[in-house]
Design a protein around this motif. Structure first.
Motif, PDB file in Angstrom:
ATOM      1  N   SER A   1       0.846  -1.185   0.000  1.00 54.37           N
ATOM      2  CA  SER A   1       0.000   0.000   0.000  1.00 54.37           C
ATOM      3  C   SER A   1       0.886   1.242   0.000  1.00 54.37           C
ATOM      4  O   SER A   1       2.074   1.180   0.326  1.00 54.37           O
ATOM      5  CB  SER A   1      -0.904   0.006   1.225  1.00 54.37           C
ATOM      6  OG  SER A   1      -0.121   0.131   2.406  1.00 54.37           O
ATOM      7  N   PRO A   2       0.342   2.416  -0.363  1.00 49.35           N
ATOM      8  CA  PRO A   2       1.145   3.646  -0.322  1.00 49.35           C
ATOM      9  C   PRO A   2       1.600   3.962   1.098  1.00 49.35           C
ATOM     10  O   PRO A   2       0.876   3.735   2.076  1.00 49.35           O
ATOM     11  CB  PRO A   2       0.182   4.711  -0.855  1.00 49.35           C
ATOM     12  CG  PRO A   2      -0.839   3.957  -1.644  1.00 49.35           C
ATOM     13  CD  PRO A   2      -0.992   2.645  -0.941  1.00 49.35           C
ATOM     14  N   ALA A   3       2.812   4.497   1.214  1.00 50.52           N
ATOM     15  CA  ALA A   3       3.326   4.906   2.524  1.00 50.52           C
ATOM     16  C   ALA A   3       2.709   6.233   2.928  1.00 50.52           C
ATOM     17  O   ALA A   3       2.360   7.067   2.089  1.00 50.52           O
ATOM     18  CB  ALA A   3       4.851   5.018   2.476  1.00 50.52           C
ATOM     19  N   GLY A   4       2.554   6.435   4.234  1.00 57.27           N
ATOM     20  CA  GLY A   4       2.066   7.712   4.752  1.00 57.27           C
ATOM     21  C   GLY A   4       3.217   8.622   5.116  1.00 57.27           C
ATOM     22  O   GLY A   4       4.392   8.270   4.968  1.00 57.27           O
ATOM     23  N   LYS A   5       2.902   9.814   5.622  1.00 57.46           N
ATOM     24  CA  LYS A   5       3.941  10.772   5.980  1.00 57.46           C
ATOM     25  C   LYS A   5       4.822  10.265   7.115  1.00 57.46           C
ATOM     26  O   LYS A   5       6.016  10.555   7.155  1.00 57.46           O
ATOM     27  CB  LYS A   5       3.294  12.100   6.369  1.00 57.46           C
ATOM     28  CG  LYS A   5       2.633  12.831   5.204  1.00 57.46           C
ATOM     29  CD  LYS A   5       2.085  14.172   5.659  1.00 57.46           C
ATOM     30  CE  LYS A   5       1.447  14.925   4.490  1.00 57.46           C
ATOM     31  NZ  LYS A   5       0.906  16.241   4.903  1.00 57.46           N
ATOM     32  N   SER A   6       4.228   9.518   8.024  1.00 58.33           N
ATOM     33  CA  SER A   6       4.993   9.057   9.184  1.00 58.33           C
ATOM     34  C   SER A   6       4.919   7.539   9.356  1.00 58.33           C
ATOM     35  O   SER A   6       5.230   7.015  10.425  1.00 58.33           O
ATOM     36  CB  SER A   6       4.486   9.735  10.449  1.00 58.33           C
ATOM     37  OG  SER A   6       3.103   9.470  10.644  1.00 58.33           O
ATOM     38  N   ARG A   7       4.494   6.840   8.339  1.00 62.76           N
ATOM     39  CA  ARG A   7       4.410   5.389   8.466  1.00 62.76           C
ATOM     40  C   ARG A   7       4.894   4.733   7.177  1.00 62.76           C
ATOM     41  O   ARG A   7       4.723   5.265   6.076  1.00 62.76           O
ATOM     42  CB  ARG A   7       2.967   4.946   8.754  1.00 62.76           C
ATOM     43  CG  ARG A   7       1.969   5.348   7.690  1.00 62.76           C
ATOM     44  CD  ARG A   7       0.590   4.752   7.929  1.00 62.76           C
ATOM     45  NE  ARG A   7      -0.384   5.228   6.972  1.00 62.76           N
ATOM     46  CZ  ARG A   7      -0.501   4.784   5.722  1.00 62.76           C
ATOM     47  NH1 ARG A   7       0.318   3.858   5.281  1.00 62.76           N
ATOM     48  NH2 ARG A   7      -1.428   5.273   4.920  1.00 62.76           N
ATOM     49  N   PRO A   8       5.497   3.552   7.310  1.00 62.65           N
ATOM     50  CA  PRO A   8       5.955   2.816   6.121  1.00 62.65           C
ATOM     51  C   PRO A   8       4.772   2.192   5.400  1.00 62.65           C
ATOM     52  O   PRO A   8       3.660   2.129   5.946  1.00 62.65           O
ATOM     53  CB  PRO A   8       6.875   1.746   6.720  1.00 62.65           C
ATOM     54  CG  PRO A   8       6.308   1.519   8.093  1.00 62.65           C
ATOM     55  CD  PRO A   8       5.820   2.866   8.558  1.00 62.65           C
ATOM     56  N   PRO A   9       4.971   1.724   4.174  1.00 62.03           N
ATOM     57  CA  PRO A   9       3.872   1.070   3.462  1.00 62.03           C
ATOM     58  C   PRO A   9       3.473  -0.240   4.135  1.00 62.03           C
ATOM     59  O   PRO A   9       4.319  -0.922   4.726  1.00 62.03           O
ATOM     60  CB  PRO A   9       4.454   0.819   2.067  1.00 62.03           C
ATOM     61  CG  PRO A   9       5.929   0.773   2.279  1.00 62.03           C
ATOM     62  CD  PRO A   9       6.205   1.751   3.379  1.00 62.03           C
ATOM     63  N   LYS A  10       2.194  -0.565   4.075  1.00 60.19           N
ATOM     64  CA  LYS A  10       1.721  -1.847   4.581  1.00 60.19           C
ATOM     65  C   LYS A  10       1.948  -2.901   3.510  1.00 60.19           C
ATOM     66  O   LYS A  10       1.576  -2.718   2.352  1.00 60.19           O
ATOM     67  CB  LYS A  10       0.245  -1.767   4.947  1.00 60.19           C
ATOM     68  CG  LYS A  10      -0.315  -3.077   5.504  1.00 60.19           C
ATOM     69  CD  LYS A  10      -1.789  -2.958   5.839  1.00 60.19           C
ATOM     70  CE  LYS A  10      -2.337  -4.282   6.348  1.00 60.19           C
ATOM     71  NZ  LYS A  10      -3.793  -4.191   6.672  1.00 60.19           N
ATOM     72  N   VAL A  11       2.553  -4.016   3.902  1.00 62.08           N
ATOM     73  CA  VAL A  11       2.885  -5.081   2.961  1.00 62.08           C
ATOM     74  C   VAL A  11       2.241  -6.376   3.435  1.00 62.08           C
ATOM     75  O   VAL A  11       2.389  -6.773   4.600  1.00 62.08           O
ATOM     76  CB  VAL A  11       4.405  -5.270   2.831  1.00 62.08           C
ATOM     77  CG1 VAL A  11       4.728  -6.401   1.864  1.00 62.08           C
ATOM     78  CG2 VAL A  11       5.075  -3.974   2.376  1.00 62.08           C
ATOM     79  N   THR A  12       1.496  -7.048   2.564  1.00 59.28           N
ATOM     80  CA  THR A  12       0.921  -8.359   2.863  1.00 59.28           C
ATOM     81  C   THR A  12       1.460  -9.362   1.857  1.00 59.28           C
ATOM     82  O   THR A  12       1.678  -9.040   0.682  1.00 59.28           O
ATOM     83  CB  THR A  12      -0.612  -8.340   2.805  1.00 59.28           C
ATOM     84  OG1 THR A  12      -1.035  -7.944   1.485  1.00 59.28           O
ATOM     85  CG2 THR A  12      -1.186  -7.358   3.806  1.00 59.28           C
ATOM     86  N   THR A  13       1.665 -10.596   2.323  1.00 58.21           N
ATOM     87  CA  THR A  13       2.229 -11.650   1.484  1.00 58.21           C
ATOM     88  C   THR A  13       1.420 -12.922   1.669  1.00 58.21           C
ATOM     89  O   THR A  13       1.150 -13.333   2.803  1.00 58.21           O
ATOM     90  CB  THR A  13       3.699 -11.915   1.844  1.00 58.21           C
ATOM     91  OG1 THR A  13       4.421 -10.680   1.846  1.00 58.21           O
ATOM     92  CG2 THR A  13       4.340 -12.857   0.838  1.00 58.21           C
TER      93      THR A  13
END
Length: 236
Positions: free
Chosen positions: A112-124
């Protein structure tokens, strides 16, 4: 978890053997840049709508530049390099792992897109490769727009994905036990991105590692040569 997917709206991918030779445990193959394919979907005319080719050469987020496979006695690590990962965009990666078994495996990675203060959410997710339909068979979708195929997710502890936006790398590690301890693997990868438009239109951009051979046709992307497991006792 059972997932049902409609396929066949875009041209099938291609299954080929890459020209590079594999050494024990590790293999690497480069891929040219600027070869992302773009397509724009319009729901008219009904029921299937229309796909029109668009220029995807400037899409660096999905542009695969290289593929590395490391096959040890415990884990298979697949590293995909990109031209320039964009933290503001989403991305879908499908890694195909072929083995001596009749059917291979699929690893789906969603970022998912990263936010200003959070990394991108990644699912596998790991699943058995579905039984793909014969492209010459009539579509089984009631509207005749494509084929349905079911995907059953497989539980796999320690299946892990790292996304390095600075290095433009996506690295997936899967234990060999989850793949039934194959003596070798062949790996292919496809990257896909979507851009929504107005009135239910959207554009899709996709790239795969390798160059399809003319006349070859399959639902799978090009696959690497067989990469054997590393020496030593195999992890069973």
């Amino acid at each position: 978890m059972l997932r049902v997917t409609l396929i066949g709206l875009m041209a099938p991918f291609v299954l080929i053997a890459a020209a590079q030779s594999a050494q024990a445990e590790r293999w690497h193959g480069a891929d040219p840049g600027g070869d992302v394919i773009g397509s724009h979907y319009d729901p008219a005319p009904e029921p299937c709508g229309t796909f029109t080719d668009v220029d995807g050469s400037t899409d660096t987020n999905d542009d695969i530049t290289d593929l590395t496979v490391r096959h040890t006695r415990k884990v298979v690590t697949i590293t995909v390099g990109f031209e320039d990962l964009d933290p503001t965009l989403e991305q879908y990666l499908t890694i195909h792992v072929g083995t001596p078994l009749l059917r291979g495996w699929s690893i789906d990675v969603s970022r998912s897109p990263a936010g200003k203060s959070r990394p991108p959410k990644v699912t596998t997710d790991l699943s058995k490769e579905p039984r793909f339909p014969d492209p010459t068979d009539p579509p089984d979708d009631p509207d005749g727009c494509g084929w349905f195929t079911s995907v059953i997710d497989v539980s796999c502890r320690r299946l892990h994905t790292d996304v390095d936006l600075d290095a433009d790398l996506v690295r997936v590690s899967v234990p060999r036990t989850c793949l039934r301890n194959p003596p070798w693997v062949r790996v292919g990868v496809t990257s896909t991105g979507f851009v929504n438009g107005a009135d239910q239109t959207f554009s899709v951009f996709y790239d795969w590692w390798g160059t399809p051979e003319e006349g070859e046709s399959s639902w799978l992307p090009p696959l690497s040569p067989p990469v054997p497991a590393g020496p030593g006792p195999q992890n069973g």
